[in-house]
Design a protein around this motif. Sequence first.
Motif, mmCIF file in Angstrom:
data_model
loop_
_atom_site.group_PDB
_atom_site.id
_atom_site.type_symbol
_atom_site.label_atom_id
_atom_site.label_comp_id
_atom_site.label_asym_id
_atom_site.label_seq_id
_atom_site.Cartn_x
_atom_site.Cartn_y
_atom_site.Cartn_z
ATOM 1 N N GLN A 202 -0.928 6.647 -2.121
ATOM 2 C CA GLN A 202 -1.164 7.335 -3.388
ATOM 3 C C GLN A 202 -2.663 7.337 -3.671
ATOM 4 O OE1 GLN A 202 0.074 5.821 -7.596
ATOM 5 N NE2 GLN A 202 1.846 6.912 -6.771
ATOM 6 N N GLY A 203 -3.256 8.528 -3.711
ATOM 7 C CA GLY A 203 -4.691 8.637 -3.941
ATOM 8 C C GLY A 203 -5.102 7.999 -5.256
ATOM 9 N N GLY A 204 -6.174 7.200 -5.220
ATOM 10 C CA GLY A 204 -6.650 6.510 -6.411
ATOM 11 C C GLY A 204 -6.013 5.154 -6.633
ATOM 12 N N SER A 205 -5.016 4.802 -5.823
ATOM 13 C CA SER A 205 -4.377 3.492 -5.969
ATOM 14 C C SER A 205 -5.183 2.433 -5.217
ATOM 15 C CB SER A 205 -2.938 3.537 -5.447
ATOM 16 O OG SER A 205 -2.921 3.810 -4.059
ATOM 17 N N GLU A 206 -4.741 1.184 -5.311
ATOM 18 C CA GLU A 206 -5.481 0.081 -4.700
ATOM 19 C C GLU A 206 -4.799 -0.413 -3.435
ATOM 20 O OE1 GLU A 206 -5.795 -2.912 -7.689
ATOM 21 O OE2 GLU A 206 -7.578 -2.015 -8.617
ATOM 22 N N LEU A 207 -5.610 -0.820 -2.478
ATOM 23 C CA LEU A 207 -5.146 -1.541 -1.303
ATOM 24 C C LEU A 207 -5.482 -3.005 -1.513
ATOM 25 C CD1 LEU A 207 -4.189 -1.780 1.696
ATOM 26 C CD2 LEU A 207 -6.558 -1.374 2.345
ATOM 27 N N ASN A 208 -4.459 -3.849 -1.609
ATOM 28 C CA ASN A 208 -4.654 -5.287 -1.744
ATOM 29 C C ASN A 208 -4.412 -5.931 -0.376
ATOM 30 O OD1 ASN A 208 -5.022 -5.491 -4.715
ATOM 31 N ND2 ASN A 208 -2.950 -4.663 -4.739
#
Length: 412
Positions: A202-208
């Motif tokens: 999802q564009g704009g989401s975070e990768l943790n």
Amino acid sequence: MRRIKYSWGIVVVLAILTGFFSCSKMDEYKDEFQKGGEIIYAGALDTVIAQSGYKRINLKMTLGKDQQVVKVRAYWNERGDSLEMPIQRPLSSDTINMLIPDLAARSYSFAVYTYDEKGHASVVRTASGMAYGDDYVNALGNRTIQSVAPNTRVDSLIVKWNDANSGQILTELSYLTAAGEAKTVLLLPTESVLALSEEDYQGGSELNYRSAYLPNANSYDTFWVVQPSTVVLNALPPYERQFDKSLFRRMQLPTDIGASQYATWPMTNLWNGYVTGNGYATAVGPTPVWFTFDMGQSAKINRFIYWQPMDRLYNLEAVRSFEIYGSNDPNADGSWDSWTFLRTCEAIKPSGSPAGTNTAEDIAAAQAGHEFVMPTNIPKTRYIRIKVLSHWGATATFQAMGELTLFTKDRP
């Protein structure tokens, strides 16, 4: 000879007597040592391995063949501490584990014995291991990211990782799919690239992401970095690719303007990739004139860039305005019936100054190229016809264009 034989006989007799008295003496010592009965040992462990853990150590033990062994006891801190564990038979495996908790962070040496039902102990087996604490855990770091960038060639967001730290066994990645569902991926130390398509995230989401470690090969616990690291996954730019210019071909239809009288200005210069060299010059003829070329593929044009010939910017024969048409099956007679009008284009001069007078802004605009975005409702097209309407000079005998680069959102 007789004397020699006799002498040897004496030696033999003495040796027998000496052995007799010696054995008698040994039996006396044995009886004294075993006054309480014969010494009996329980079957010892085959192996003991001390496996490191977080404030604990696991003793991984392999039992021997003695089926009478009923318990195991481990000592440490110079026998100041111990732990006993019963052996429940039948066993599914000859390997058993004794987990020793609540240990301070340091190295330990263990002495381990087995015992049978009558309390007979085995010979000792020893092992050494390390218990790790908060200092070790707090010093661990997540694997670091080298770059996060879109790759339009493969239509993916590419996350490149730096090399894994020593002892790092994996990095857990968590992000949202385009559908909003949580997804977890494990990145191994041998892997250095994560490619995410538009559907993958999802564009704009975070990768943790959070990394895990084993401090040594015999570690019992996996140690995780306390806090995950985070990076924003920007949305991919809309897909677009450049038309393959190697497929372009000149096409001469009956009504098209002819080739230039200058051999160094052929139509192929329109797509040779050089915006600073000679461009394409038509044959002599008044406007409007038109020419045709084949792109070698049918696709919907999203936009294109036009460069003027750099030796005559906003001047002389440099084309100022034109119309662009498309077709997938042009009439062989050169008529316009099979052509679809796409749009009208004009190269804008930022300063608005007269032809032949250019400001720095004018030159910069011409060097960057004039971009034209196509209407969204145009059809796919393979053949292009350029209809020149005007040029920059007051008078001109031919028309000149520098370079054309076309783009499409259609996938190959």
